[in-house]
Design a protein around this motif. Structure first.
Motif, mmCIF file in Angstrom:
data_model
loop_
_atom_site.group_PDB
_atom_site.id
_atom_site.type_symbol
_atom_site.label_atom_id
_atom_site.label_comp_id
_atom_site.label_asym_id
_atom_site.label_seq_id
_atom_site.Cartn_x
_atom_site.Cartn_y
_atom_site.Cartn_z
ATOM 1 N N CYS A 134 37.424 53.323 35.227
ATOM 2 C CA CYS A 134 37.978 52.951 36.542
ATOM 3 C C CYS A 134 39.483 52.690 36.410
ATOM 4 N N PHE A 137 40.597 49.113 36.534
ATOM 5 C CA PHE A 137 40.270 48.407 35.291
ATOM 6 C C PHE A 137 41.317 48.722 34.213
ATOM 7 N N ALA A 145 37.533 42.321 39.256
ATOM 8 C CA ALA A 145 36.389 41.458 38.934
ATOM 9 C C ALA A 145 35.884 41.668 37.504
ATOM 10 N N GLY A 169 28.961 44.580 43.184
ATOM 11 C CA GLY A 169 30.226 43.866 42.935
ATOM 12 C C GLY A 169 31.198 44.639 42.077
ATOM 13 N N CYS A 170 30.790 45.788 41.552
ATOM 14 C CA CYS A 170 31.644 46.635 40.711
ATOM 15 C C CYS A 170 31.046 48.032 40.768
HETATM 16 S S1 SF4 Z 1 35.364 45.624 39.560
HETATM 17 FE FE1 SF4 Z 1 35.993 47.407 40.814
HETATM 18 S S2 SF4 Z 1 38.073 47.743 40.207
HETATM 19 FE FE2 SF4 Z 1 37.126 46.546 38.552
HETATM 20 S S3 SF4 Z 1 36.228 47.967 37.069
HETATM 21 FE FE3 SF4 Z 1 34.664 47.537 38.589
HETATM 22 S S4 SF4 Z 1 34.895 49.230 40.050
HETATM 23 FE FE4 SF4 Z 1 36.818 49.105 38.934
#
Ligand code: SF4
Ligand SMILES: Cc1cc2nc3c(=O)[nH]c(=O)nc-3n(C[C@H](O)[C@H](O)[C@H](O)COP(=O)(O)OP(=O)(O)OC[C@H]3O[C@@H](n4cnc5c(N)ncnc54)[C@H](O)[C@@H]3O)c2cc1C
Length: 343
Positions: A134, A137, A145, A169-170
């Motif tokens: 991501c 990330f 998060a 949440g991810c």
């Molecule tokens: S929380 Fe959202 S921004 Fe962070 S790694 Fe996961 S998908 Fe990506």
């Protein structure tokens, strides 16, 4: 990149004595002594060096696992199961005659990953433990998060490469292509803890979705080393196939990939099917609807098409990745026909 100390472990005992931290725990820790003093394991170093160059990780010491001979072997166990050392490279997996003959989808998944240069360095253990791709990330400017921040930027942002299932949440997708095939084969991982205790865990249970843990992708404990991947002996009539679709015909992670393992009876009917989608969810996604649709059926174009539709039932794409649904449907259908020798 910050300077670091270097240890080359000659054997497993020395690597265990080094007392490593996991990358996930180190990245989630608040800036301070825990993060700055971390001792981190290195296999091929491809993902580790990326994280360090991106400024996301600055370990105090790196422990190189590449000099440990026992981690670099592929061996058939009594009874026909296969033990693949964690330091076996993707190129070795792709070229090994036994793996090509018995676990064809794994050889295809490994052989289609990344570029030839990367496959000759990247190890199976490191591939399973690499961190997600991501882009939020991977950016030091986004405290998302998964890195201990408050929000997921992907939900409202650029989510074209993200998950279409299981975004609790991810919305990462699991980055390991080999894992897609390994889950379809019901593989397990062997782990050795700091005090030498060995445990074996089904890969499907070892990999963790965000509903279980938002900040780590697997159940590796601090100090633990992944020593091997174990594949069960193939049953008679087992055939498999892996297919990937990239955005470009180039070396990059797939936008979608599928592994199919079929156990076919003498009458040609499917006794048992494993259908797993990669780049679809935060963990390799077992398409149970497709597996049920294939059980007891003779494989033909119509069966494969129905199973492909069942595989995608319940998908919850985000604003920019609904295109993945028909891509996966086509891959699942073609991979089923490929496994049955009808491609
Ligand atoms: S929380 Fe959202 S921004 Fe962070 S790694 Fe996961 S998908 Fe990506
Ligand atoms: C251009 C490009 C394209 C790519 N395409 C693909 C693709 O299509 N499919 C795909 O799956 N991957 C792809 N990759 C990712 C690449 O395959 C992984 O980065 C690589 O497999 C990681 O393996 P490594 O041995 O280098 O791991 P390392 O970077 O050395 O380690 C990765 C992580 O695992 C930990 N670790 C490593 N070994 C062990 C062990 N035995 N026990 C405990 N912890 C350990 C390390 O501490 C680190 O956190 C691509 C990479 C690039 C750069």
């Amino acid at each position: 990149m910050k300077g670091f100390a270097w240890t080359s472990a000659p054997d497993l005992a020395a690597a265990l004595r080094a007392g490593s931290a996991t990358v996930a725990a180190t990245m989630a820790a608040a800036p301070g002594p825990a993060a700055a003093n971390a001792v981190i394991l290195k296999a091929g170093g491809i993902d580790l060096l990326d994280l360090m160059k991106e400024g996301l990780l600055a370990p105090q010491r790196i422990v190189n696992l590449r000099g440990i001979p026992e981690l670099g072997r592929i061996a058939e166990e009594p009874g026909g199961a296969l033990r693949i050392g964690a330091m076996v490279t993707l190129a070795q997996l792709a070229g090994d005659p036994l793996i090509r003959a018995r676990y064809g989808a794994l050889a295809q998944a490994a052989g289609g990953s990344a570029s030839p240069q990367i496959r000759h360095v990247a190890t199976l253990g490191g591939n399973l433990l690499q961190r997600p791709r991501c882009w939020y990330f991977r950016s030091i400017h986004h405290d998302c998060a998964r890195k201990g921040g408050r929000q997921c930027f992907a939900f409202m942002g650029e989510n074209q490469y993200h998950a279409i299932f299981g975004q609790y949440g991810c919305a990462i997708v699991h980055p390991s292509t080999a894992a897609t095939a390994l889950v379809a084969f019901d593989a397990s991982v062997e782990l050795v803890g700091a005090r030498g205790a060995r445990r074996t865990v089904a890969l499907e249970n070892f990999l963790l979705g965000p509903e279980v843990d938002l900040q780590r992708e697997n159940a590796l404990a601090p100090g633990e080393i992944l020593t091997a991947v174990l594949l069960p002996a193939p049953k008679p009539g087992v055939r498999s196939f892996h297919l990937r679709q990239g955005e470009l015909d180039s070396f990059d992670w797939p936008i979608a990939d599928v592994a199919v393992v079929l156990e076919l009876g003498r009458d040609g009917a499917c006794r048992r099917a494993g259908v797993v989608l990669g780049a679809a969810a935060p963990v390799p996604y077992r398409a149970r609807g497709a597996e049920s649709a294939l059980a007891g059926q003779r494989i033909a174009e119509g069966t494969a098409r129905s199973a492909a539709i069942a595989a995608l039932a319940g998908a919850t794409p985000l604003a920019k990745n609904a295109y993945k649904v028909p891509v996966f449907e086509a891959l699942v259908r073609r991979a089923i026909l490929g496994a049955a020798g009808q491609a």
